[in-house]
Design a protein around this motif. Structure first.
Motif, PDB file in Angstrom:
ATOM      1  N   ARG A   1       8.215   1.026  -4.328  1.00 38.34           N
ATOM      2  CA  ARG A   1       9.623   1.330  -4.563  1.00 38.34           C
ATOM      3  C   ARG A   1      10.265   1.599  -3.209  1.00 38.34           C
ATOM      4  NH1 ARG A   1      11.910   5.306  -9.147  1.00 38.34           N
ATOM      5  NH2 ARG A   1      11.240   3.502 -10.356  1.00 38.34           N
ATOM      6  N   LEU A   2      11.196   0.736  -2.842  1.00 43.29           N
ATOM      7  CA  LEU A   2      11.948   0.907  -1.609  1.00 43.29           C
ATOM      8  C   LEU A   2      13.142   1.806  -1.890  1.00 43.29           C
ATOM      9  CD1 LEU A   2      11.948  -2.804  -0.408  1.00 43.29           C
ATOM     10  CD2 LEU A   2      10.489  -0.954   0.427  1.00 43.29           C
ATOM     11  N   LEU A   3      13.369   2.768  -1.024  1.00 41.99           N
ATOM     12  CA  LEU A   3      14.428   3.758  -1.226  1.00 41.99           C
ATOM     13  C   LEU A   3      15.332   3.807  -0.013  1.00 41.99           C
ATOM     14  CD1 LEU A   3      15.660   6.234  -2.738  1.00 41.99           C
ATOM     15  CD2 LEU A   3      13.947   7.627  -1.545  1.00 41.99           C
ATOM     16  N   ARG A   4      16.630   3.757  -0.254  1.00 39.44           N
ATOM     17  CA  ARG A   4      17.640   3.935   0.803  1.00 39.44           C
ATOM     18  C   ARG A   4      18.482   5.127   0.404  1.00 39.44           C
ATOM     19  NH1 ARG A   4      20.461   4.653   4.871  1.00 39.44           N
ATOM     20  NH2 ARG A   4      21.578   3.000   5.960  1.00 39.44           N
ATOM     21  N   VAL A   5      18.567   6.126   1.282  1.00 40.56           N
ATOM     22  CA  VAL A   5      19.351   7.333   1.008  1.00 40.56           C
ATOM     23  C   VAL A   5      20.550   7.365   1.948  1.00 40.56           C
ATOM     24  CG1 VAL A   5      19.359   9.853   0.929  1.00 40.56           C
ATOM     25  CG2 VAL A   5      17.281   8.593   0.293  1.00 40.56           C
ATOM     26  N   PHE A   6      21.729   7.507   1.363  1.00 34.52           N
ATOM     27  CA  PHE A   6      22.975   7.648   2.129  1.00 34.52           C
ATOM     28  C   PHE A   6      23.497   9.073   1.938  1.00 34.52           C
ATOM     29  CE2 PHE A   6      23.162   3.046   1.237  1.00 34.52           C
ATOM     30  CZ  PHE A   6      23.452   2.557   2.507  1.00 34.52           C
ATOM     31  N   PRO A   7      24.239   9.601   2.909  1.00 33.62           N
ATOM     32  CA  PRO A   7      24.928  10.877   2.671  1.00 33.62           C
ATOM     33  C   PRO A   7      25.971  10.683   1.574  1.00 33.62           C
ATOM     34  CG  PRO A   7      25.194  10.139   4.963  1.00 33.62           C
ATOM     35  CD  PRO A   7      24.467   9.066   4.231  1.00 33.62           C
ATOM     36  N   VAL A   8      26.273  11.732   0.857  1.00 33.93           N
ATOM     37  CA  VAL A   8      27.302  11.647  -0.180  1.00 33.93           C
ATOM     38  C   VAL A   8      28.625  11.333   0.512  1.00 33.93           C
ATOM     39  CG1 VAL A   8      28.529  12.874  -1.994  1.00 33.93           C
ATOM     40  CG2 VAL A   8      26.081  13.281  -1.653  1.00 33.93           C
ATOM     41  N   PRO A   9      29.271  10.226   0.120  1.00 37.29           N
ATOM     42  CA  PRO A   9      30.510   9.838   0.806  1.00 37.29           C
ATOM     43  C   PRO A   9      31.699  10.691   0.372  1.00 37.29           C
ATOM     44  CG  PRO A   9      30.041   8.290  -0.945  1.00 37.29           C
ATOM     45  CD  PRO A   9      28.884   9.265  -0.908  1.00 37.29           C
TER      46      PRO A   9
ATOM     47  N   VAL B   1      18.815   3.078  -4.541  1.00 35.40           N
ATOM     48  CA  VAL B   1      19.716   3.726  -3.588  1.00 35.40           C
ATOM     49  C   VAL B   1      20.088   5.089  -4.160  1.00 35.40           C
ATOM     50  CG1 VAL B   1      21.991   3.611  -2.471  1.00 35.40           C
ATOM     51  CG2 VAL B   1      20.620   1.531  -2.730  1.00 35.40           C
ATOM     52  N   ARG B   2      20.006   6.124  -3.335  1.00 39.83           N
ATOM     53  CA  ARG B   2      20.358   7.485  -3.730  1.00 39.83           C
ATOM     54  C   ARG B   2      21.329   8.070  -2.699  1.00 39.83           C
ATOM     55  NH1 ARG B   2      18.778   6.254  -8.076  1.00 39.83           N
ATOM     56  NH2 ARG B   2      16.733   6.691  -8.923  1.00 39.83           N
ATOM     57  N   PHE B   3      21.966   9.157  -3.083  1.00 36.79           N
ATOM     58  CA  PHE B   3      22.922   9.842  -2.214  1.00 36.79           C
ATOM     59  C   PHE B   3      22.544  11.307  -2.107  1.00 36.79           C
ATOM     60  CE2 PHE B   3      25.067   6.164  -3.861  1.00 36.79           C
ATOM     61  CZ  PHE B   3      25.695   5.651  -2.739  1.00 36.79           C
ATOM     62  N   GLY B   4      22.552  11.824  -0.875  1.00 34.94           N
ATOM     63  CA  GLY B   4      22.246  13.227  -0.664  1.00 34.94           C
ATOM     64  C   GLY B   4      21.544  13.434   0.670  1.00 34.94           C
ATOM     65  N   GLU B   5      20.875  14.562   0.802  1.00 32.25           N
ATOM     66  CA  GLU B   5      20.119  14.893   2.001  1.00 32.25           C
ATOM     67  C   GLU B   5      18.797  14.121   1.937  1.00 32.25           C
ATOM     68  OE1 GLU B   5      17.604  16.264   4.761  1.00 32.25           O
ATOM     69  OE2 GLU B   5      17.132  16.874   2.732  1.00 32.25           O
ATOM     70  N   PRO B   6      18.455  13.334   2.970  1.00 36.62           N
ATOM     71  CA  PRO B   6      17.317  12.419   2.882  1.00 36.62           C
ATOM     72  C   PRO B   6      15.982  13.036   2.469  1.00 36.62           C
ATOM     73  CG  PRO B   6      18.632  11.873   4.794  1.00 36.62           C
ATOM     74  CD  PRO B   6      19.201  13.138   4.216  1.00 36.62           C
TER      75      PRO B   6
END
Length: 146
Positions: A37-45, A90-95
């Motif tokens: 499972r590949l995961l990309r985490v972005f900060p909450v925009p 893809v998720r959003f939050g603190e990595p």
């Protein structure tokens, strides 16, 4: 490690350095018949405001844009894992926190990630995502330091 490693979580942060782990993951996954499972985490925009104070994009629009961008980035990585079952998320939050939560939700047997080398003092004063995961994760973590 390979006999029990059926679910591998691999966070990718968009830097070329983070992709260095992919050949290692491919070898482990092929040898064990694992799913990756590949995961990309972005900060909450936040919403985007134009020069005259008008909202140009709302948070949900920014999240949709970043999700599409992240899925495209992960599709590139997926191509390198030819022959290995791959899921993209893809998720959003603190990595570090999002990686821990995803590892738990996915029931991962192994978390794999690459990081750049840092001095001991640098790691002690400002631990990065890899150091925080190594210290706090209940899932075995393989860190490739480049």
């Amino acid at each position: 490690m390979t006999t029990m490693t059926k679910r591998i979580l691999t966070p990718i942060d968009g830097r070329v350095e983070s992709e260095a782990i992919v050949p290692v993951v491919a070898a482990v996954a092929r040898g064990a018949g694992s799913t990756v499972r590949l995961l990309r985490v972005f900060p909450v925009p936040e919403h985007v405001v134009g020069p005259y104070g008008r909202t140009v994009a709302y948070v949900d629009q920014e999240m949709a844009r970043l999700t599409a961008e992240g899925m495209d980035e992960l599709a590139h990585i997926e191509a390198e894992l030819d022959g290995v079952p791959v899921e993209r998320v893809v998720r959003f939050g603190e990595p570090a926190e999002e990686i821990r939560l995803e590892a738990e939700a996915y029931n991962a047997d192994l978390v794999t990630l690459a990081t750049t080398r840092r001095s001991r003092l640098g790691r002690a004063l400002a631990p990065g995502v890899a150091e925080r995961l190594e210290a706090d994760s209940t899932v075995p973590t393989l860190v490739l330091r480049g």
